[in-house]
Design an enzyme around this catalytic site. Structure first.
Site, PDB file in Angstrom:
ATOM      1  N   CYS A 355      10.087 -32.989  -6.011  1.00 46.82           N
ATOM      2  CA  CYS A 355       8.863 -33.605  -5.726  1.00 46.82           C
ATOM      3  C   CYS A 355       8.258 -34.478  -6.186  1.00 46.82           C
ATOM      4  CB  CYS A 355       7.847 -32.261  -5.316  1.00 46.82           C
ATOM      5  SG  CYS A 355       6.620 -32.820  -3.906  1.00 46.82           S
ATOM      6  N   HIS A 439      11.028 -27.878  -2.617  1.00 47.34           N
ATOM      7  CA  HIS A 439      10.664 -26.815  -3.539  1.00 47.34           C
ATOM      8  C   HIS A 439      11.702 -25.772  -3.137  1.00 47.34           C
ATOM      9  CE1 HIS A 439       7.155 -28.861  -5.187  1.00 47.34           C
ATOM     10  NE2 HIS A 439       7.019 -29.349  -4.162  1.00 47.34           N
TER      11      HIS A 439
END
Length: 516
Positions: A355, A439
């Site tokens: 991310c 994630h």
């Protein structure tokens, strides 16, 4: 008919509210009770995306798993994601609605209006939203177990409280206060918490639950008897200290699963070597729980680092998510970690960016949203350019990488344009440097094993992933242990009476109390 419920409050932050709430949920569902968790307002950088695309706290997602139900935005209607010491992004019913200062959120000063009438300085306006969400859950479930935040005795915030006594009073829910005896002073904390509350709030405080006790419970009993004499309230259990009984945390730095599921005994590595993983502890680090799946693997050693020297013996460096990508980039450069990452990449040593960590590994970042820093040069380790969009991407993608199926979730404003390299999930790979917005991808067992084999090969380690590690099974084992803790050491009959019938009538007032 609405279901019953209970609010689990705490004498302090990190007293054990989250784990007790999860434990009660798991105990109840094993008794055939249809139960849901609820936290009216959460402050956390660790979040999760529900199937309907809503962002909620990871603790509530894990509590939903403890209850064996699908998590929804109803279970955490207000989520605050800090962007600095003074401001947070406000996520309402799973969607971001703006940034707000602490003074604007907690105080009475004027503020900007966000979303459905949420205005700075008028947090109490949210009470209607959270009570509606709780009422909806109560209409669907036999019981709702609510988690408070911080302490209910934060009297400076009581007027606008929507997560502790505010929601308890609105729903007429009984309250059990959890205290961490391992910190010391638990009797004073129980008494002081009760005595600081207004009389109307005290009527709902049914009793206490001692957490993290070490030793012979009989030695504690005289104190519990005196506490009942002083407050008129019983203690509903003494939970023993047990290593690693956490669920996904709101803020603290701890790799939860290894200690939880294997007690303090770590299974030996399958191969001749271990793998050492260094996680850069960047500012505003978010969803560091991504590395829990690595820590659950026998022979994988995970540590958080903030110095370039600590990368020297690492076989894999993870640059995790962050709520401040540009700030994290500056921090890496200031500490020499950026240069160390560049040296690793040039030497073919593994680096994984997730991310925000993926974004800063790229060539260029254009940010007029999060930091408003404009165009910023990235580390240049991946052929990626990132532009921050005002709309947040919230998704639950599935795909394939390294020949294995992968599932994950996305929470980001940055939109990545991948200009080259080998495809890797939604990002790319160049040599031994990987980057993705996903994630949770390492929770996919076969993919995690394939990834670790790649890392071991690049690092020159004779590490072999265990063939049978199931992250999902380990998590379930952990949640069962929490349920066992409640079933074996709490007054479950007493807790069920509270859930079904509310706080006992006639609980005495403990002076001095406060007005309100």
């Amino acid at each position: 008919m609405s279901g019953g419920g209970l609010l689990v409050a705490g004498t302090t932050s990190d007293a054990g509210k989250s784990v007790v709430t999860a434990g009660i949920c798991r105990w109840l569902v094993r008794q055939g009770v249809k139960v849901a968790p609820f936290k009216a307002q959460n402050m956390s950088l660790n979040s999760f995306v529900t199937r309907e695309g809503a962002e909620i706290g990871r603790a509530q997602a894990m509590q939903a798993q403890a209850a064996r139900v699908e998590p929804t935005a109803l279970m955490n209607p207000v989520l605050l994601k800090p962007g600095s010491d003074r401001s947070s992004q406000v996520v309402l019913l799973g969607k971001p609605v703006g940034e707000m200062s602490a003074r604007g959120f907690f105080g009475t000063a004027g503020g900007r209006t966000y979303g459905k009438g949420v205005q700075g300085g008028h947090r109490e306006a949210l009470l209607g939203t959270v009570t509606e969400c709780l009422a909806e859950l109560r209409s669907q479930y036999d019981a709702v177990i609510c988690e408070g935040a911080g302490s209910p005795a934060e009297i400076n915030l009581r007027r606008t409280d929507i997560v502790n006594m505010g929601i308890a009073r609105a729903a007429d829910f009984p309250v059990v206060v959890v205290g961490d005896i391992d910190r010391g002073g638990v009797f004073a904390s129980f008494f002081g918490t009760t005595a600081l509350l207004a009389e109307a709030d005290q009527r709902l405080v049914a009793g206490y639950l001692v957490n993290k006790f070490r030793g012979d419970v009989s030695l504690l009993e005289p104190g519990l008897d005196l506490l009942e004499d002083l407050t008129g309230r019983k203690t509903y259990g003494v939970l023993p200290f047990a290593h690693g009984l956490g669920i996904d945390e709101e803020d603290g730095l701890r790799v939860s699963l290894r200690g939880a599921v294997r007690e303090s005994v770590v299974a030996p590595p399958v191969g001749a070597d271990v793998l050492r993983v260094a996680v850069c502890a960047v500012p505003l680090m978010s969803n560091f729980t991504d590395v829990d799946a690595l820590a659950a693997e026998p022979g994988v050693v995970v540590r958080f680092v903030d110095r370039a020297e600590e990368l020297a013996d690492a076989d894999l460096v993870v640059v995790p998510g962050t709520r401040g990508t540009v700030k994290a980039l500056e921090w890496l450069r200031e500490r020499g970690l950026a240069d160390a990452l560049a040296r690793r990449a040039a030497a073919g040593q593994p680096v994984l960016g997730i991310c925000g960590g993926f974004q800063l590994l790229g060539e260029l970042i254009e940010d007029e949203v999060e930091s408003r820093a404009g165009v910023v040069e990235g580390l240049g380790l991946l052929p990626v350019r990132v532009r921050f969009a005002r709309e947040k991407t919230l998704a639950r993608p599935v795909g394939e990488a390294l020949g294995e199926s992968v599932a994950g979730y996305e929470i980001h404003h940055g939109v990545a344009e991948v200009l080259g390299g080998e495809a890797f999930l939604d990002g790319c790979r160049v040599g031994s440097v990987w980057g993705t917005h996903w994630h949770g991808s390492l929770e996919s067992d076969a993919f995690r094993r394939a990834f670790l084999r790649e890392v071991a090969g690049a690092a020159g380690r004779r590490f072999v992933p265990a063939p049978d590690t199931s992250f999902e099974a380990l998590r379930e084992e952990q949640l069962d242990r929490l349920g066992d803790l409640i079933e074996e050491h709490a007054d479950t009959e007493g807790l069920w009476r509270l859930i079904e019938s509310g706080a006992p009538v006639g609980l005495p007032f403990v002076p001095p109390g406060v007005r309100g």
